[in-house]
Design a protein around this motif. Structure first.
Motif, PDB file in Angstrom:
ATOM      1  N   LEU A 285       3.203  -0.945   4.282  1.00 27.02           N
ATOM      2  CA  LEU A 285       2.837   0.212   3.896  1.00 27.02           C
ATOM      3  C   LEU A 285       4.197   0.911   3.421  1.00 27.02           C
ATOM      4  O   LEU A 285       5.234   1.107   4.072  1.00 27.02           O
TER       5      LEU A 285
ATOM      6  N   ILE B 113       0.881  -1.191   0.077  1.00 35.67           N
ATOM      7  CA  ILE B 113      -0.128   0.102  -0.053  1.00 35.67           C
ATOM      8  C   ILE B 113       0.978   1.324   0.071  1.00 35.67           C
ATOM      9  O   ILE B 113       1.799   1.389   0.730  1.00 35.67           O
TER      10      ILE B 113
ATOM     11  N   ILE C 283      -3.627  -0.954  -5.236  1.00 31.23           N
ATOM     12  CA  ILE C 283      -2.432  -1.761  -4.542  1.00 31.23           C
ATOM     13  C   ILE C 283      -1.728  -2.567  -5.739  1.00 31.23           C
ATOM     14  O   ILE C 283      -1.986  -2.889  -6.434  1.00 31.23           O
TER      15      ILE C 283
ATOM     16  N   SER D 271      -2.137   4.874  -3.145  1.00 28.82           N
ATOM     17  CA  SER D 271      -3.382   3.987  -2.673  1.00 28.82           C
ATOM     18  C   SER D 271      -4.397   4.727  -2.162  1.00 28.82           C
ATOM     19  O   SER D 271      -5.620   4.268  -2.376  1.00 28.82           O
TER      20      SER D 271
ATOM     21  N   ALA E 246      -9.504   2.734  -0.160  1.00 23.91           N
ATOM     22  CA  ALA E 246      -8.230   2.401   0.836  1.00 23.91           C
ATOM     23  C   ALA E 246      -8.526   2.641   2.268  1.00 23.91           C
ATOM     24  O   ALA E 246      -8.089   2.118   3.105  1.00 23.91           O
TER      25      ALA E 246
ATOM     26  N   TYR F 185       0.726  -7.116   5.155  1.00 22.64           N
ATOM     27  CA  TYR F 185       0.576  -5.888   4.653  1.00 22.64           C
ATOM     28  C   TYR F 185       1.692  -4.823   4.639  1.00 22.64           C
ATOM     29  O   TYR F 185       2.451  -4.760   5.975  1.00 22.64           O
TER      30      TYR F 185
END
Length: 179
Positions: A176, A53, A63, A57, A126, A174
């Protein structure tokens, strides 16, 4: 003796004509679709999903992902295309339709990473999708995979569309990327 030889060749010829002329069901015409069989036995072909992400995004709701897929078969599988929707508890959070420029060759009884798949749409947006990050899992709600079975180093093979795959609680990482 010549008559037995002629009879033998006639029977073998009849057998070959019968076998070659027999109707072979296509993958999509099986009484139970392959995807349903895989779902029923709980095979779970995807072992891990990685989602990336970015700051963009948050604006475009797109993504990038990659995933690891396992091959439980003693033949090579090659993935040409994947169409998937993923989410939590029946709610779709992400969808994509990706044809691989270089097909993904999954070795015999092995695992392979898909490589990066860009432009995965966050259907809930998002901001709403950030709520599922702490769960660390995604459900594959509906996935269609277009593979070729029995390939040799990704070449040739028998095309087999596998539709309607489902898989619960796939471990998901995930990341970032905020810089």
């Amino acid at each position: 003796m010549a008559r037995i030889g002629a009879l033998f060749f006639a029977l073998v010829g009849l057998l070959l004509v019968t076998v070659n002329g027999a109707a072979v069901p296509e993958a999509g015409s099986l009484p139970i679709p392959i995807g349903t069989i895989i779902n029923l036995i709980g095979l779970g072909l995807v072992t891990k999903i990685n989602a990336f992400i970015t700051l963009e995004s948050l604006e475009d709701n797109l993504i990038s992902i990659n995933f690891d897929v396992k091959n439980p078969l003693p033949i090579e599988l090659t993935i040409d295309r994947v169409v998937s929707s993923a989410g939590i508890n029946g709610t779709v959070f992400a969808t994509f339709d990706h044809t691989f420029a270089t097909p993904v060759v999954v070795p015999i009884l092995g695992t392979k990473n898909s490589g990066t798949i860009d432009n995965v749409l966050l259907t809930q947006g998002a901001t709403a999708s950030l709520d599922i990050i702490p769960l660390g899992v995604l459900d594959l709600i509906s996935t269609d995979v277009f593979i070729r079975a029995g390939t040799i180093f990704g070449k040739l093979g028998v095309p087999i569309p596998i539709t309607g795959l489902k898989q619960k609680a796939v471990p998901t990482n995930y990341t970032l990327l905020l810089s």
